[in-house]
Design an enzyme around this catalytic site. Sequence first.
Site, short mmCIF file in Angstrom:
data_model
loop_
_atom_site.label_atom_id
_atom_site.label_comp_id
_atom_site.label_asym_id
_atom_site.label_seq_id
_atom_site.Cartn_x
_atom_site.Cartn_y
_atom_site.Cartn_z
N GLU A 95 0.83 -1.21 0.00
CA GLU A 95 0.00 0.00 0.00
C GLU A 95 0.87 1.26 0.00
O GLU A 95 0.43 2.31 -0.46
CB GLU A 95 -0.98 -0.05 1.19
CG GLU A 95 -2.09 -1.06 0.92
CD GLU A 95 -2.68 -1.72 2.14
OE1 GLU A 95 -2.53 -1.21 3.26
OE2 GLU A 95 -3.30 -2.80 1.97
N GLU A 163 3.82 -10.82 0.74
CA GLU A 163 2.38 -10.53 0.67
C GLU A 163 1.95 -10.35 -0.78
O GLU A 163 2.13 -9.26 -1.35
CB GLU A 163 2.06 -9.25 1.45
CG GLU A 163 2.45 -9.31 2.91
CD GLU A 163 1.73 -8.24 3.70
OE1 GLU A 163 0.96 -8.61 4.59
OE2 GLU A 163 1.90 -7.05 3.39
N GLY A 169 -6.49 -8.26 1.75
CA GLY A 169 -7.83 -7.70 1.95
C GLY A 169 -8.89 -8.25 1.01
O GLY A 169 -9.99 -7.71 0.94
N SER A 209 -4.82 -11.94 3.67
CA SER A 209 -6.04 -12.69 4.04
C SER A 209 -5.78 -13.85 4.98
O SER A 209 -6.45 -14.89 4.88
CB SER A 209 -6.79 -13.15 2.79
OG SER A 209 -7.25 -12.03 2.05
P1 PGA Z 1 -5.05 -8.58 5.19
O1 PGA Z 1 -3.79 -7.58 5.06
O2 PGA Z 1 -4.68 -9.58 6.25
O3 PGA Z 1 -6.21 -7.71 5.59
O4 PGA Z 1 -5.22 -9.23 3.86
C1 PGA Z 1 -2.49 -8.05 5.16
C2 PGA Z 1 -1.51 -6.90 5.03
O5 PGA Z 1 -1.71 -6.04 4.17
O6 PGA Z 1 -0.52 -6.82 5.77
#
Ligand code: PGA
Length: 249
Positions: A95, A163, A169, A209
């Site tokens: 992000e 990730e 998410g 997730s």
């Molecule tokens: P999530 O996010 O578990 O909500 O998928 C993981 C992260 O971005 O660290």
Amino acid sequence: MRRKLAAGNWKMNGLAEALSELNELTVTYGEAPVDILICPPATLIDRASEAAEGSAVAIGGQDCHPKTSGAHTGDISAEMLRDSGASHVIIGHSERRDDHGESSALIAAKATAAYDAGLIAVVCCGEHLSTREAGETLPHIGKQIAESLPDAATAENTVIAYEPVWAIGTGLTPTVEQIAEVHDFIRAELIARFGETTANGIRLLYGGSVKPSNAAEIFATSNVDGALVGGASLKAADFSAIIDALVAA
Ligand code: PGA
């Protein structure tokens, strides 16, 4: 043996009342056989650190600036995180890479700043779905790791989180074979660059997730030393279930 780590990333979620979730964790985990980390928004680090004192829960930041101080409105230095009670900082989350255009070179500079401040850097990598579909996942991860990790990375100052961006998410997760393939690959890349001793000490987290229902399966996967958890870290009950799965793994 690498000590396992359950890390929670609250992202831009959490007002003062969210500290009650942290308090629940600190009561449950006064001691723990695994490392536990919560990275709340910067506004809560100070209070969270106080609340977690004396428990097994460590507190971390979600990003830092590469410089220690200066004219950088809105930014936070690694030293400031440390001063607020943080012991860790997430660096290079997708992000940040996507929303803020962060390059791997910048991420390496941030990791160096984290080391200089005495923080453990949780350095993130991960591919977009288009990269996976093009069969480019491993070269992409290899490049991210090579460029995002400073030469000064050690088993003590660095944790890596894999990730896949398409799993964050979304409720989608890779198969355990896909997770193992990337984690084994990262381990091999680390060995080639840093040598067996350092590389075999660096913890590799899976993120994207992770929830109570899939944690045990993920933690049983090759070279998975824990998880970086977003959504499911916001509620103590969910995150506790994930921590317990890690303890049992
Ligand atoms: P999530 O996010 O578990 O909500 O998928 C993981 C992260 O971005 O660290």
